[in-house]
Design a protein around this motif. Structure first.
Motif, PDB file in Angstrom:
ATOM      1  N   GLU A 228       0.806  -1.215   0.000  1.00 62.03           N
ATOM      2  CA  GLU A 228       0.000   0.000   0.000  1.00 62.03           C
ATOM      3  C   GLU A 228       0.839   1.266   0.000  1.00 62.03           C
ATOM      4  N   ASP A 229       1.955   1.247   0.732  1.00 61.78           N
ATOM      5  CA  ASP A 229       2.768   2.457   0.828  1.00 61.78           C
ATOM      6  C   ASP A 229       3.721   2.619  -0.359  1.00 61.78           C
ATOM      7  N   ASN A 230       3.770   1.632  -1.272  1.00 60.62           N
ATOM      8  CA  ASN A 230       4.639   1.728  -2.445  1.00 60.62           C
ATOM      9  C   ASN A 230       4.079   0.848  -3.555  1.00 60.62           C
ATOM     10  N   ILE A 231       2.849   1.106  -3.934  1.00 62.41           N
ATOM     11  CA  ILE A 231       2.127   0.218  -4.857  1.00 62.41           C
ATOM     12  C   ILE A 231       2.775   0.152  -6.235  1.00 62.41           C
ATOM     13  N   TYR A 232       3.512   1.219  -6.615  1.00 58.52           N
ATOM     14  CA  TYR A 232       4.098   1.255  -7.957  1.00 58.52           C
ATOM     15  C   TYR A 232       5.460   0.561  -8.026  1.00 58.52           C
ATOM     16  N   SER A 233       5.811  -0.169  -6.999  1.00 56.34           N
ATOM     17  CA  SER A 233       7.097  -0.875  -6.993  1.00 56.34           C
ATOM     18  C   SER A 233       7.002  -2.274  -7.593  1.00 56.34           C
ATOM     19  N   VAL A 234       5.798  -2.752  -7.880  1.00 56.89           N
ATOM     20  CA  VAL A 234       5.610  -4.111  -8.408  1.00 56.89           C
ATOM     21  C   VAL A 234       4.552  -4.091  -9.508  1.00 56.89           C
ATOM     22  N   MET A 235       4.868  -4.763 -10.620  1.00 56.52           N
ATOM     23  CA  MET A 235       3.900  -4.964 -11.710  1.00 56.52           C
ATOM     24  C   MET A 235       3.476  -6.428 -11.727  1.00 56.52           C
TER      25      MET A 235
ATOM     26  N   PRO B 209      -1.226 -24.284 -13.844  1.00 56.44           N
ATOM     27  CA  PRO B 209      -1.917 -22.999 -14.003  1.00 56.44           C
ATOM     28  C   PRO B 209      -1.402 -22.214 -15.199  1.00 56.44           C
ATOM     29  N   ASN B 210      -2.074 -21.128 -15.501  1.00 56.85           N
ATOM     30  CA  ASN B 210      -1.567 -20.221 -16.522  1.00 56.85           C
ATOM     31  C   ASN B 210      -0.331 -19.507 -15.990  1.00 56.85           C
ATOM     32  N   ARG B 211       0.610 -19.249 -16.868  1.00 57.84           N
ATOM     33  CA  ARG B 211       1.831 -18.562 -16.460  1.00 57.84           C
ATOM     34  C   ARG B 211       1.532 -17.114 -16.039  1.00 57.84           C
ATOM     35  N   SER B 212       2.322 -16.632 -15.096  1.00 60.61           N
ATOM     36  CA  SER B 212       2.200 -15.244 -14.640  1.00 60.61           C
ATOM     37  C   SER B 212       3.586 -14.735 -14.270  1.00 60.61           C
ATOM     38  N   THR B 213       3.743 -13.418 -14.261  1.00 59.29           N
ATOM     39  CA  THR B 213       5.040 -12.815 -13.976  1.00 59.29           C
ATOM     40  C   THR B 213       4.873 -11.627 -13.024  1.00 59.29           C
ATOM     41  N   THR B 214       5.723 -11.605 -12.002  1.00 52.99           N
ATOM     42  CA  THR B 214       5.804 -10.463 -11.092  1.00 52.99           C
ATOM     43  C   THR B 214       7.068  -9.686 -11.444  1.00 52.99           C
ATOM     44  N   VAL B 215       6.917  -8.403 -11.700  1.00 51.02           N
ATOM     45  CA  VAL B 215       8.056  -7.549 -12.058  1.00 51.02           C
ATOM     46  C   VAL B 215       8.314  -6.588 -10.901  1.00 51.02           C
TER      47      VAL B 215
ATOM     48  N   GLU C 242      13.370  -8.799 -12.357  1.00 54.18           N
ATOM     49  CA  GLU C 242      13.894  -7.579 -11.736  1.00 54.18           C
ATOM     50  C   GLU C 242      14.092  -6.542 -12.837  1.00 54.18           C
ATOM     51  N   PHE C 243      13.600  -5.319 -12.569  1.00 47.61           N
ATOM     52  CA  PHE C 243      13.582  -4.277 -13.590  1.00 47.61           C
ATOM     53  C   PHE C 243      13.978  -2.952 -12.950  1.00 47.61           C
ATOM     54  N   THR C 244      15.032  -2.315 -13.469  1.00 49.25           N
ATOM     55  CA  THR C 244      15.445  -1.024 -12.919  1.00 49.25           C
ATOM     56  C   THR C 244      14.912   0.106 -13.794  1.00 49.25           C
ATOM     57  N   SER C 245      14.560   1.199 -13.140  1.00 55.96           N
ATOM     58  CA  SER C 245      14.015   2.356 -13.847  1.00 55.96           C
ATOM     59  C   SER C 245      14.186   3.598 -12.986  1.00 55.96           C
ATOM     60  N   PRO C 246      14.534   4.733 -13.568  1.00 52.50           N
ATOM     61  CA  PRO C 246      14.607   5.968 -12.778  1.00 52.50           C
ATOM     62  C   PRO C 246      13.241   6.423 -12.274  1.00 52.50           C
ATOM     63  N   ALA C 247      12.174   5.905 -12.895  1.00 54.09           N
ATOM     64  CA  ALA C 247      10.826   6.332 -12.505  1.00 54.09           C
ATOM     65  C   ALA C 247      10.469   5.915 -11.084  1.00 54.09           C
ATOM     66  N   ILE C 248      11.153   4.885 -10.540  1.00 58.59           N
ATOM     67  CA  ILE C 248      10.842   4.409  -9.198  1.00 58.59           C
ATOM     68  C   ILE C 248      11.708   5.090  -8.139  1.00 58.59           C
TER      69      ILE C 248
ATOM     70  N   LYS D 132      19.664   4.346 -12.860  1.00 57.58           N
ATOM     71  CA  LYS D 132      19.786   5.398 -13.878  1.00 57.58           C
ATOM     72  C   LYS D 132      19.312   4.905 -15.240  1.00 57.58           C
ATOM     73  N   GLU D 133      19.429   3.589 -15.462  1.00 57.99           N
ATOM     74  CA  GLU D 133      19.043   3.010 -16.741  1.00 57.99           C
ATOM     75  C   GLU D 133      17.742   2.233 -16.610  1.00 57.99           C
ATOM     76  N   THR D 134      17.092   2.025 -17.753  1.00 57.79           N
ATOM     77  CA  THR D 134      15.868   1.214 -17.791  1.00 57.79           C
ATOM     78  C   THR D 134      16.232  -0.127 -18.417  1.00 57.79           C
ATOM     79  N   ILE D 135      16.416  -1.132 -17.592  1.00 59.77           N
ATOM     80  CA  ILE D 135      16.837  -2.443 -18.085  1.00 59.77           C
ATOM     81  C   ILE D 135      16.229  -3.560 -17.233  1.00 59.77           C
ATOM     82  N   VAL D 136      16.088  -4.738 -17.862  1.00 58.46           N
ATOM     83  CA  VAL D 136      15.732  -5.954 -17.133  1.00 58.46           C
ATOM     84  C   VAL D 136      17.045  -6.550 -16.630  1.00 58.46           C
ATOM     85  N   THR D 137      17.166  -6.715 -15.323  1.00 59.31           N
ATOM     86  CA  THR D 137      18.443  -7.177 -14.753  1.00 59.31           C
ATOM     87  C   THR D 137      18.465  -8.674 -14.475  1.00 59.31           C
TER      88      THR D 137
END
Length: 532
Positions: A460-467, A479-485, A509-515, A491-496
């Protein structure tokens, strides 16, 4: 005997004077007030009170082990490592004086005789460098984030402006489509009437042609039936064609033949017209009666040849069946690939008539002009209608993008319509934010859907930290496949990294300056230091 540790608490704020605070070994500064040497000690769980000299006497008196913070006497006790210069920590009391250095300041091995090195300052230095590096990344990332927010704000204004323009163009296109619809319908009416007139004239012409051909055939048949050339067709001559037997009972009697002739013994060419109408559907010309239908001879020859070949190549009991199955499988594959062709069907009478009477003549110039005008109107209408559909799609996409949750300040908007890949030893993983996640074998193979966009799924206090991406391709009997990001500041936008912690459930794991968060308004993730 009460064993006190003489530790120095260094207060490093603004170069303040260091202070020495005495307290029993293994007690954190935050609990110093519970351990006063001149008063009885009450167990921290309140279960009992004992004389203070029984604190750290290597005998467990309290159920919660709080009377032995500096020894290994209580199995459930905790020893506090001061770790001056680094982070304080707690270790289980069982590790005190066990011959292994657990505290970086060596205080847990005060009576084991082992020589421990104090590594707190070195650990503190390394941690400080790491924290400074993280802080620098966070600072730069937040600077990028502010740019992203500004760009998103401008982008949102541009999209809203574009949406207004597109909506206005939609109104113009709707009016254009309706106007062209009227033009099309107006042009199609005379086209339809002209085509109907042309078709009617052609049908009348075909009727005349058929009538003339029918009369010619009737004359030929009359001559064919008139065996004695007396210009009459008699009962006996008619009986020579058994296919004309009215009841098809294999007995074409004289009475039946006379009935076909209208009750007379013979008819001339004029009276034969009435007879012809009754017999022309059954009549078989003598010139074609003995000729087999085309195809039958070829089929029979093929069948005979096949039979001969089969009997020559294989004994009756040794004819292989598996080859037939393989041939059938190959045929099935061919049919699946769209190569199957339906067998030719017999032509209808209408088709025969069309062939005999020729193709319909081209339209007159006046009719063709009407057709061309109507087609032009249809093309212009279809083109305008297509343009209107494209504008409606554009409006839907703009409205969706404008209303989409890209974060509190739309800082994640720059990820929209972008994709990021990570190549591992076996697979290429592809993350398209707000769309889908996929996996494809590195050396060829089909792509697997690991989930489509579901929601923001952080705490709740950081809802935009996980997709969360859901409803991907189903696993075999699973089950059907699912992914948690999980998003982290960078500084860069990359999948680590990617992993599959549970079957069919992927973690990325995904880095982004937006977070990244403002480092001046938070502790930047530094742990609270109770004492150094």
């Amino acid at each position: 005997m009460v064993m006190f540790g003489h530790f120095v608490l260094l207060v490093l704020f603004g170069g303040a004077m260091s202070a020495e605070v005495q307290r029993p070994r293994g007690v954190p500064l935050s609990k110093r007030q519970f351990y006063e040497e001149d008063k009885p000690f009450t167990c921290l769980d309140g279960s009992r009170t004992i004389p203070f000299d029984r604190v750290n006497d290597d005998y467990c008196d309290c159920v919660d082990g709080s009377d032995e913070p500096g020894t290994a006497a209580c199995p459930n006790g905790n020893f506090h490592c001061t770790n001056a210069g680094f982070r304080p920590a707690f270790i289980p009391s069982s590790r005190v004086n066990d011959g292994i250095c657990d505290c970086c300041d060596t205080t847990d091995e005060y009576n084991s005789g082992i020589d421990c090195q104090n590594t707190c300052r070195e650990l503190g230095r390394k941690e400080k460098e790491e924290l400074e590096k993280i802080a620098e990344i966070a600072k730069e990332g937040f600077m990028f984030k502010k740019q992203l927010i500004q760009e998103a704000k401008q982008g949102l204004e541009d999209k809203k402006s574009k949406l207004g323009d597109v909506q206005n163009s939609k109104k113009d296109l709707e009016a254009k489509v309706e106007a062209l619809r009227t033009v099309k319908e107006t042009a199609e009416q005379p086209e339809k009437e002209a085509k109907e007139r042309h078709l009617k004239a052609w049908e009348e012409q075909k009727s005349v042609i058929r009538m003339e051909k029918d009369k010619a055939r009737m004359a030929d048949v009359f001559l064919e039936l008139d065996d004695d050339d007396d210009s009459f067709v008699s009962v006996a001559e008619l009986q020579s064609h058994s296919e004309l037997d009215p009841d098809s009972d294999a007995s074409f009697t004289e009475a039946e033949a006379q009935g076909l002739l209208g009750g007379v013994d013979k008819v001339d060419t004029v009276a034969f017209e009435t007879v012809w109408n009754n017999i022309k559907e059954k009549y078989v010309s003598e010139s074609t009666a003995d000729v087999p239908p085309p195809g039958e001879t070829a089929q029979e020859e093929t069948r005979d040849t096949s039979s001969d070949n089969d009997s020559e190549n294989y004994p009756d009991e040794d004819i292989p069946e598996e080859e037939d199955d393989e041939d059938m499988d190959e045929d099935d594959e061919d049919m699946d690939e769209g190569d199957y062709k339906a067998p030719p069907t017999s032509r209808t009478d209408d088709k025969k008539d069309d062939d005999e009477e020729g193709a319909m003549p081209p339209y007159e110039q006046e009719t063709q002009t009407l057709i061309d005008a109507a087609q032009k109107a249809r093309d212009e209408f279809n083109e305008a209608e297509k343009a209107l559909r494209e504008v409606e799609d554009q409006i839907r996409n703009l409205e969706k993008e404008i209303s989409f949750d890209f974060g509190p300040s739309s800082e994640f908007a720059y990820l929209y319509s972008q994709c990021y890949e990570l190549t591992t030893g076996e697979y290429v993983y592809r993350l398209c934010p707000f769309n889908r996640v996929s996996q494809k074998p590195k050396f060829g193979g089909s792509e697997t859907n690991l989930g489509t966009w579901g929601k923001w799924a952080g705490p709740e206090d950081n809802i935009y930290s996980v997709m969360k991406y859901e409803h991907g391709t189903g696993c075999w009997q699973g089950p059907n496949r699912s992914t948690t990001v999980k998003l982290t500041c960078g500084k860069e936008t990359i999948v680590t990294s990617t992993s599959e912690p549970s079957r069919c459930e992927y973690l990325m794991e995904f880095t982004s300056p937006a977070i990244c968060q403002d480092p001046t308004s938070s502790d930047s993730g530094h742990p609270d230091h109770e004492e150094l």
